[in-house]
Design a protein around this motif. Structure first.
Motif, PDB file in Angstrom:
ATOM      1  N   GLY A 124      18.858  10.089   2.262  1.00 36.31           N
ATOM      2  CA  GLY A 124      18.634   8.691   1.884  1.00 36.31           C
ATOM      3  C   GLY A 124      18.641   8.505   0.376  1.00 36.31           C
ATOM      4  O   GLY A 124      19.171   7.517  -0.135  1.00 36.31           O
ATOM      5  N   ILE A 125      18.064   9.460  -0.352  1.00 39.44           N
ATOM      6  CA  ILE A 125      18.066   9.415  -1.821  1.00 39.44           C
ATOM      7  C   ILE A 125      19.490   9.597  -2.339  1.00 39.44           C
ATOM      8  O   ILE A 125      19.935   8.897  -3.249  1.00 39.44           O
ATOM      9  CB  ILE A 125      17.139  10.504  -2.405  1.00 39.44           C
ATOM     10  N   VAL A 126      20.217  10.502  -1.727  1.00 40.29           N
ATOM     11  CA  VAL A 126      21.601  10.766  -2.130  1.00 40.29           C
ATOM     12  C   VAL A 126      22.474   9.534  -1.870  1.00 40.29           C
ATOM     13  O   VAL A 126      23.311   9.174  -2.698  1.00 40.29           O
ATOM     14  CB  VAL A 126      22.160  11.997  -1.384  1.00 40.29           C
ATOM     15  N   ALA A 127      22.260   8.889  -0.725  1.00 39.38           N
ATOM     16  CA  ALA A 127      23.055   7.695  -0.403  1.00 39.38           C
ATOM     17  C   ALA A 127      22.880   6.636  -1.491  1.00 39.38           C
ATOM     18  O   ALA A 127      23.855   6.034  -1.945  1.00 39.38           O
ATOM     19  CB  ALA A 127      22.651   7.138   0.957  1.00 39.38           C
ATOM     20  N   ARG A 128      21.656   6.423  -1.924  1.00 35.47           N
ATOM     21  CA  ARG A 128      21.411   5.426  -2.975  1.00 35.47           C
ATOM     22  C   ARG A 128      21.988   5.878  -4.311  1.00 35.47           C
ATOM     23  O   ARG A 128      22.666   5.111  -4.990  1.00 35.47           O
ATOM     24  CB  ARG A 128      19.906   5.175  -3.141  1.00 35.47           C
ATOM     25  N   GLY A 129      21.694   7.090  -4.739  1.00 34.45           N
ATOM     26  CA  GLY A 129      22.079   7.537  -6.074  1.00 34.45           C
ATOM     27  C   GLY A 129      23.536   7.935  -6.202  1.00 34.45           C
ATOM     28  O   GLY A 129      24.260   7.405  -7.037  1.00 34.45           O
ATOM     29  N   PHE A 130      23.980   8.869  -5.378  1.00 35.17           N
ATOM     30  CA  PHE A 130      25.332   9.413  -5.500  1.00 35.17           C
ATOM     31  C   PHE A 130      26.393   8.455  -4.980  1.00 35.17           C
ATOM     32  O   PHE A 130      27.509   8.419  -5.498  1.00 35.17           O
ATOM     33  CB  PHE A 130      25.416  10.750  -4.754  1.00 35.17           C
ATOM     34  N   LEU A 131      26.068   7.663  -3.981  1.00 37.00           N
ATOM     35  CA  LEU A 131      27.068   6.770  -3.399  1.00 37.00           C
ATOM     36  C   LEU A 131      26.931   5.345  -3.930  1.00 37.00           C
ATOM     37  O   LEU A 131      27.761   4.894  -4.724  1.00 37.00           O
ATOM     38  CB  LEU A 131      26.975   6.792  -1.867  1.00 37.00           C
ATOM     39  N   PHE A 132      25.916   4.632  -3.533  1.00 37.30           N
ATOM     40  CA  PHE A 132      25.785   3.218  -3.890  1.00 37.30           C
ATOM     41  C   PHE A 132      25.726   3.018  -5.414  1.00 37.30           C
ATOM     42  O   PHE A 132      26.541   2.281  -5.973  1.00 37.30           O
ATOM     43  CB  PHE A 132      24.527   2.625  -3.250  1.00 37.30           C
ATOM     44  N   ASN A 133      24.760   3.636  -6.067  1.00 35.24           N
ATOM     45  CA  ASN A 133      24.589   3.414  -7.515  1.00 35.24           C
ATOM     46  C   ASN A 133      25.768   3.930  -8.326  1.00 35.24           C
ATOM     47  O   ASN A 133      26.097   3.376  -9.372  1.00 35.24           O
ATOM     48  CB  ASN A 133      23.288   4.040  -8.005  1.00 35.24           C
ATOM     49  N   HIS A 134      26.408   4.967  -7.855  1.00 40.44           N
ATOM     50  CA  HIS A 134      27.576   5.532  -8.524  1.00 40.44           C
ATOM     51  C   HIS A 134      28.701   4.488  -8.589  1.00 40.44           C
ATOM     52  O   HIS A 134      29.336   4.291  -9.627  1.00 40.44           O
ATOM     53  CB  HIS A 134      28.017   6.770  -7.742  1.00 40.44           C
ATOM     54  N   ILE A 135      28.916   3.811  -7.468  1.00 43.30           N
ATOM     55  CA  ILE A 135      29.929   2.755  -7.437  1.00 43.30           C
ATOM     56  C   ILE A 135      29.554   1.626  -8.395  1.00 43.30           C
ATOM     57  O   ILE A 135      30.397   1.129  -9.154  1.00 43.30           O
ATOM     58  CB  ILE A 135      30.123   2.225  -6.003  1.00 43.30           C
ATOM     59  N   TYR A 136      28.287   1.223  -8.387  1.00 42.15           N
ATOM     60  CA  TYR A 136      27.861   0.113  -9.248  1.00 42.15           C
ATOM     61  C   TYR A 136      28.069   0.464 -10.719  1.00 42.15           C
ATOM     62  O   TYR A 136      28.496  -0.388 -11.509  1.00 42.15           O
ATOM     63  CB  TYR A 136      26.401  -0.263  -8.997  1.00 42.15           C
ATOM     64  N   HIS A 137      27.766   1.694 -11.069  1.00 40.15           N
ATOM     65  CA  HIS A 137      27.963   2.152 -12.453  1.00 40.15           C
ATOM     66  C   HIS A 137      29.425   1.988 -12.866  1.00 40.15           C
ATOM     67  O   HIS A 137      29.732   1.418 -13.917  1.00 40.15           O
ATOM     68  CB  HIS A 137      27.523   3.617 -12.557  1.00 40.15           C
ATOM     69  N   HIS A 138      30.328   2.472 -12.032  1.00 46.28           N
ATOM     70  CA  HIS A 138      31.753   2.402 -12.382  1.00 46.28           C
ATOM     71  C   HIS A 138      32.308   0.982 -12.289  1.00 46.28           C
ATOM     72  O   HIS A 138      33.240   0.640 -13.019  1.00 46.28           O
ATOM     73  CB  HIS A 138      32.563   3.386 -11.538  1.00 46.28           C
TER      74      HIS A 138
END
Length: 165
Positions: A124-138
């Motif tokens: 769940g932490i990975v989904a937020r950080g590595f996936l969702f937030n990663h997209i928002y950053h880019h």
């Protein structure tokens, strides 16, 4: 409950990502703001590729990126990048739909070959950080690229400056 919220956020934010990628003009795909930056085409393709990573992240306890061979296509063809995005979104959606609430608690690890590069940590932490937030950053980077090249930025959370003119 958290899983349902993640699914809803995925759908809403996927639509925003689509609008942003559709705003990338072919004529500016080679633009890059500095020597160490990606081109606009490379950045667009990276955003599209992150959706592919949902599969390995959400369906495997250990995701070895070295063993996963994604075909990406030509970074100088925005239509190919948009097709890659749509294909990867379908795969990501299926992976997200396969999850249970308990799956979010399970530890997950990313490796490149034998080297651990992320984790172990709860999925769940990975989904937020590595996936969702990663997209928002880019996506934020892409907005800067679009504005730097004089292109219009679509509204993702309401009207943009360009849309108010």
């Amino acid at each position: 409950m958290i899983l349902q919220y993640l699914k809803q956020e995925f759908e809403q934010e996927t639509n925003s990502t689509r609008k942003l990628l559709q705003a990338v003009p072919e004529k500016d795909l080679n633009y890059k703001p500095s020597e160490i930056s990606w081109t606009m085409g490379q950045l667009a393709q990276h955003i599209a590729t992150i959706y592919y990573w949902y599969v390995g992240t959400l369906t495997k306890d250990v995701y070895d990126m070295a063993a996963d061979h994604l075909e990406r296509g030509d970074v100088n063809d925005i239509k190919a990048t948009l097709a890659l995005f749509e294909s990867n979104v379908e795969k990501a959606r299926a992976a997200l739909e396969s999850l249970t609430q308990d799956d979010l608690q399970n530890n997950w690890t990313m490796k490149v070959g034998e080297k651990v590069v992320l984790g172990p940590m709860p999925r769940g932490i990975v989904a937020r950080g590595f996936l969702f937030n990663h997209i928002y950053h880019h996506r934020g980077e892409m907005i800067v690229y679009l504005r730097a090249t004089g292109n219009k930025v679509p509204g993702l959370y309401g009207p943009t400056y360009e849309e108010s003119l």
